[in-house]
Design a protein around this motif. Sequence first.
Motif, PDB file in Angstrom:
ATOM      1  N   ALA A   1       0.888  -1.159   0.000  1.00 25.60           N
ATOM      2  CA  ALA A   1       0.000   0.000   0.000  1.00 25.60           C
ATOM      3  C   ALA A   1       0.928   1.212   0.000  1.00 25.60           C
ATOM      4  CB  ALA A   1      -0.910   0.014   1.226  1.00 25.60           C
ATOM      5  N   ASP A   2       0.376   2.393  -0.190  1.00 23.82           N
ATOM      6  CA  ASP A   2       1.201   3.594  -0.158  1.00 23.82           C
ATOM      7  C   ASP A   2       1.685   3.834   1.273  1.00 23.82           C
ATOM      8  OD1 ASP A   2       2.283   6.121  -0.154  1.00 23.82           O
ATOM      9  OD2 ASP A   2       0.743   6.968  -1.481  1.00 23.82           O
ATOM     10  N   PRO A   3       3.011   3.745   1.520  1.00 24.14           N
ATOM     11  CA  PRO A   3       3.493   3.887   2.902  1.00 24.14           C
ATOM     12  C   PRO A   3       3.174   5.254   3.513  1.00 24.14           C
ATOM     13  CG  PRO A   3       5.348   3.666   1.351  1.00 24.14           C
ATOM     14  CD  PRO A   3       4.087   3.478   0.565  1.00 24.14           C
ATOM     15  N   ARG A   4       2.803   6.227   2.677  1.00 26.64           N
ATOM     16  CA  ARG A   4       2.423   7.522   3.243  1.00 26.64           C
ATOM     17  C   ARG A   4       1.071   7.465   3.934  1.00 26.64           C
ATOM     18  NH1 ARG A   4       4.677  10.534  -1.988  1.00 26.64           N
ATOM     19  NH2 ARG A   4       3.775   8.614  -2.778  1.00 26.64           N
TER      20      ARG A   4
ATOM     21  N   PRO B   1       8.310 -10.641 -16.069  1.00 30.04           N
ATOM     22  CA  PRO B   1       7.224 -11.424 -16.677  1.00 30.04           C
ATOM     23  C   PRO B   1       6.461 -12.294 -15.678  1.00 30.04           C
ATOM     24  CG  PRO B   1       9.153 -11.475 -18.093  1.00 30.04           C
ATOM     25  CD  PRO B   1       9.573 -10.774 -16.834  1.00 30.04           C
ATOM     26  N   ALA B   2       7.156 -12.984 -14.794  1.00 23.09           N
ATOM     27  CA  ALA B   2       6.458 -13.841 -13.832  1.00 23.09           C
ATOM     28  C   ALA B   2       7.293 -13.949 -12.565  1.00 23.09           C
ATOM     29  CB  ALA B   2       6.236 -15.227 -14.424  1.00 23.09           C
ATOM     30  N   THR B   3       6.617 -14.142 -11.440  1.00 13.23           N
ATOM     31  CA  THR B   3       7.342 -14.270 -10.179  1.00 13.23           C
ATOM     32  C   THR B   3       7.107 -15.664  -9.607  1.00 13.23           C
ATOM     33  OG1 THR B   3       5.421 -13.406  -9.033  1.00 13.23           O
ATOM     34  CG2 THR B   3       7.128 -11.824  -9.593  1.00 13.23           C
ATOM     35  N   PHE B   4       8.015 -16.096  -8.753  1.00 15.07           N
ATOM     36  CA  PHE B   4       7.810 -17.360  -8.044  1.00 15.07           C
ATOM     37  C   PHE B   4       6.775 -17.155  -6.956  1.00 15.07           C
ATOM     38  CE2 PHE B   4      12.058 -18.642  -9.633  1.00 15.07           C
ATOM     39  CZ  PHE B   4      11.661 -19.845 -10.198  1.00 15.07           C
ATOM     40  N   GLY B   5       5.909 -18.117  -6.781  1.00 13.46           N
ATOM     41  CA  GLY B   5       4.939 -18.029  -5.697  1.00 13.46           C
ATOM     42  C   GLY B   5       3.890 -16.987  -6.000  1.00 13.46           C
ATOM     43  N   ARG B   6       3.002 -16.820  -5.057  1.00 13.10           N
ATOM     44  CA  ARG B   6       1.894 -15.919  -5.283  1.00 13.10           C
ATOM     45  C   ARG B   6       2.199 -14.555  -4.667  1.00 13.10           C
ATOM     46  NH1 ARG B   6      -4.359 -17.434  -3.974  1.00 13.10           N
ATOM     47  NH2 ARG B   6      -4.939 -15.330  -3.351  1.00 13.10           N
ATOM     48  N   ALA B   7       2.039 -13.519  -5.465  1.00 11.76           N
ATOM     49  CA  ALA B   7       2.303 -12.170  -4.954  1.00 11.76           C
ATOM     50  C   ALA B   7       1.245 -11.812  -3.919  1.00 11.76           C
ATOM     51  CB  ALA B   7       2.277 -11.178  -6.099  1.00 11.76           C
ATOM     52  N   PRO B   8       1.590 -11.065  -2.881  1.00 15.05           N
ATOM     53  CA  PRO B   8       0.575 -10.665  -1.912  1.00 15.05           C
ATOM     54  C   PRO B   8      -0.424  -9.697  -2.544  1.00 15.05           C
ATOM     55  CG  PRO B   8       2.662  -9.548  -1.450  1.00 15.05           C
ATOM     56  CD  PRO B   8       2.917 -10.509  -2.570  1.00 15.05           C
ATOM     57  N   TRP B   9      -1.592  -9.629  -1.973  1.00 18.60           N
ATOM     58  CA  TRP B   9      -2.561  -8.630  -2.413  1.00 18.60           C
ATOM     59  C   TRP B   9      -2.059  -7.245  -1.995  1.00 18.60           C
ATOM     60  CZ3 TRP B   9      -7.978 -11.002  -0.854  1.00 18.60           C
ATOM     61  CH2 TRP B   9      -8.217 -12.097  -1.691  1.00 18.60           C
ATOM     62  N   THR B  10      -2.503  -6.241  -2.724  1.00 19.09           N
ATOM     63  CA  THR B  10      -2.098  -4.873  -2.397  1.00 19.09           C
ATOM     64  C   THR B  10      -3.331  -3.976  -2.356  1.00 19.09           C
ATOM     65  OG1 THR B  10      -1.770  -4.337  -4.731  1.00 19.09           O
ATOM     66  CG2 THR B  10       0.148  -5.150  -3.543  1.00 19.09           C
ATOM     67  N   VAL B  11      -3.175  -2.837  -1.697  1.00 20.54           N
ATOM     68  CA  VAL B  11      -4.270  -1.872  -1.597  1.00 20.54           C
ATOM     69  C   VAL B  11      -3.818  -0.551  -2.210  1.00 20.54           C
ATOM     70  CG1 VAL B  11      -5.708  -0.529  -0.011  1.00 20.54           C
ATOM     71  CG2 VAL B  11      -5.249  -2.931   0.463  1.00 20.54           C
ATOM     72  N   ILE B  12      -4.661   0.024  -3.052  1.00 23.91           N
ATOM     73  CA  ILE B  12      -4.286   1.257  -3.733  1.00 23.91           C
ATOM     74  C   ILE B  12      -5.378   2.306  -3.591  1.00 23.91           C
ATOM     75  CG2 ILE B  12      -3.873   2.259  -6.028  1.00 23.91           C
ATOM     76  CD1 ILE B  12      -2.779  -0.979  -6.135  1.00 23.91           C
ATOM     77  N   GLY B  13      -4.967   3.485  -3.208  1.00 22.98           N
ATOM     78  CA  GLY B  13      -5.903   4.609  -3.128  1.00 22.98           C
ATOM     79  C   GLY B  13      -5.721   5.508  -4.337  1.00 22.98           C
ATOM     80  N   ALA B  14      -6.796   6.113  -4.795  1.00 19.96           N
ATOM     81  CA  ALA B  14      -6.690   7.046  -5.920  1.00 19.96           C
ATOM     82  C   ALA B  14      -7.587   8.242  -5.648  1.00 19.96           C
ATOM     83  CB  ALA B  14      -7.091   6.357  -7.216  1.00 19.96           C
ATOM     84  N   GLN B  15      -7.160   9.403  -6.138  1.00 14.50           N
ATOM     85  CA  GLN B  15      -7.940  10.626  -5.964  1.00 14.50           C
ATOM     86  C   GLN B  15      -8.351  11.165  -7.327  1.00 14.50           C
ATOM     87  OE1 GLN B  15      -9.057  11.825  -3.247  1.00 14.50           O
ATOM     88  NE2 GLN B  15      -7.774  11.049  -1.587  1.00 14.50           N
ATOM     89  N   LYS B  16      -9.059  12.277  -7.309  1.00 13.08           N
ATOM     90  CA  LYS B  16      -9.473  12.952  -8.545  1.00 13.08           C
ATOM     91  C   LYS B  16     -10.319  12.050  -9.427  1.00 13.08           C
ATOM     92  CE  LYS B  16      -6.121  16.481  -8.740  1.00 13.08           C
ATOM     93  NZ  LYS B  16      -5.843  17.648  -8.767  1.00 13.08           N
ATOM     94  N   LEU B  17     -11.319  11.486  -8.822  1.00 11.04           N
ATOM     95  CA  LEU B  17     -12.202  10.615  -9.560  1.00 11.04           C
ATOM     96  C   LEU B  17     -13.604  11.212  -9.603  1.00 11.04           C
ATOM     97  CD1 LEU B  17     -10.760   7.873 -10.224  1.00 11.04           C
ATOM     98  CD2 LEU B  17     -12.684   6.844  -9.069  1.00 11.04           C
ATOM     99  N   ALA B  18     -14.295  10.996 -10.688  1.00 13.55           N
ATOM    100  CA  ALA B  18     -15.690  11.419 -10.760  1.00 13.55           C
ATOM    101  C   ALA B  18     -16.543  10.200 -11.087  1.00 13.55           C
ATOM    102  CB  ALA B  18     -15.861  12.480 -11.840  1.00 13.55           C
TER     103      ALA B  18
ATOM    104  N   ALA C   1       2.859  -0.861   5.548  1.00  9.18           N
ATOM    105  CA  ALA C   1       2.916  -1.420   4.189  1.00  9.18           C
ATOM    106  C   ALA C   1       4.275  -2.073   3.975  1.00  9.18           C
ATOM    107  CB  ALA C   1       2.705  -0.297   3.172  1.00  9.18           C
ATOM    108  N   ARG C   2       4.270  -3.197   3.239  1.00 11.73           N
ATOM    109  CA  ARG C   2       5.519  -3.935   3.007  1.00 11.73           C
ATOM    110  C   ARG C   2       6.084  -3.653   1.622  1.00 11.73           C
ATOM    111  NH1 ARG C   2       4.167  -9.403   2.777  1.00 11.73           N
ATOM    112  NH2 ARG C   2       2.003  -8.942   3.268  1.00 11.73           N
ATOM    113  N   HIS C   3       7.400  -3.540   1.544  1.00 10.14           N
ATOM    114  CA  HIS C   3       8.068  -3.342   0.257  1.00 10.14           C
ATOM    115  C   HIS C   3       8.016  -4.635  -0.559  1.00 10.14           C
ATOM    116  CE1 HIS C   3      11.638  -3.148  -2.457  1.00 10.14           C
ATOM    117  NE2 HIS C   3      11.252  -1.886  -2.578  1.00 10.14           N
TER     118      HIS C   3
END
Length: 397
Positions: free
Chosen positions: A189-192, A255-272, A197-199
Motif C-alpha cells: 500500500a502507499d506507505p504515506r 514477466p512472472a514471479t515465483f509463488g503468489r504475490a501478496p494482495w495490495t491496496v491502492i488509493g486514488a484521488q481525482k475521480l468522478a 505497508a511492506r516493500h
Amino acid sequence: MSVVVQKFGGSSLADLERLGRVADLVMRTRRAGHDVVVVVSAMGKATDALLTLAREAARVPGETGGSEPSRRELDMLVSTGERVSMALLSIAIRARGGDAVSLTGSQSGIFTNDRHFDARIIEVRPFRVEDELARGRIVIVAGYQGMSYRREITTLGRGGSDTTAVALAAALGAERCEIYSDVDGVYTADPRSVEDARHLPELDYATMQEMAEAGAKVLNARAVEWAEKSRIVIAARRTSDFATDGGGRETRVVPATFGRAPWTVIGAQKLALLRAAGAPQAVLAAAVEAALPLRDFTLDDGALTATISLLNAPDLARFRALAEDSPFTLEADLGQVSLVGVGVGDEPGLVARACAALPEAPRWLVASPLRLSAIVAAPAVPAAERAWHAAFVRGGA
Ligand code: ASP
Ligand code: MG
C-alpha cells in the motif's frame, strides 16, 4: 555496449541541487560502461503550474464560464516542461565533463496517434538517439511527448514519461529500464497512508498493470503495458539511494514471479462518478466527443455508471454542454480504494467483508478478476486504504 534507460520523475528534478545529483548518477552509470539514455519529467510540479496558467489564460475578464483551452494548445504548452528539464540536465552533465545531448520526443522518433493530451505511442524510430549513442554521447530525452503523423506535438497523458522510457528501452533493445522517483519501489500500500505497508522486491507485469490502473503512482499503467509487450524489465528505485555509491532496494517488474504475490491496496484521488439513467446513448456520445476516459463502465437495465479519472479529462465543461439535454449526474470530489491481486475477483464472500471493513458505505463497488474497487468520498480514501490493508493484506492474504 549495453544500453540502460534511466527515467527521472519531477520530484528528482525539482531544483538545481537535485538535478545536479541526477547528473552525478547518470555520469556514474556512464563510467560503469553503459550507453545511457535518460528520460526526464518536468521539474517538480511544473506541469500542474502550466495547466493552471492555461486555465487562467482561457478566462476572459467580465465573462462567466469561459472556454476550456484546446487540447492541441495544452500539448504545445505542457511539452515545454520536459524540454526545460532535458536542457538543464544536459548542461549539468556537460559541466561535469560528460558529453550529453538533449532531444525532444519528436527528435527521438516517438510517433503517437493524434489524440491530444492523452496520446498513445504507435511507433518508436530512435535513429537520432542511436546516432548520438554511437558518438559516445549520453542522450537526454524529454519524456511525456511525441509527434503525431500529422506532425503535431502530442503528450501522453499525466505520468506519461514512464511510457517514453519503456518504449525507448524496447526500441533500443536496452538491458533494463530504471525508473527513479522519491520512493524505493512498490509497496503493499502507499506507505504515506499505511504505516505498515511492506516493500515488494518483485512483481509480475499483470499485477503491476492492474495496480497502476487502479491509481498506484510509482509506475504508469501504459508503461507497464508496453514493458509486458516487449518484455522489458523495469526497476523502480529511489533517486537518493543511488545518487551515492551505496545503492538501495528496488522493485523489479518482471514477466512472472515465483509463488503468489501478496494482495495490495491502492488509493486514488481525482475521480468522478458518472451516472445516466434515462438516455445513456446521448451521454455516451458526448463522452466520446469530449474524449472523457470512462472506466469501470456498467450498463444495467439502461442505466449507465462509469468512473472518470479527472487527471486526463480537460474537456469536462464541454462534456456537460454536449450532454445538457440528457439526464445525467456527474459527481466529482471522489476517490477510490482498490484491492488488487490474483484471486481477488473470485474470492467468495470478499465483497461483503470488504464493505463491512470500510469506515463508511461506498458509493459504488466494482469487481474484476484481479481487482475490487470501492468509490468513496475523496477525504475517506486514506482511512479506507488502512482498513483494507489491515483486513486483507497485513497478515498475508
Ligand atoms: N510531467 C508530466 C506529468 O506531470 C509527465 C510525467 O511526469 O511523467 O504528468
Ligand atoms: Mg511530472
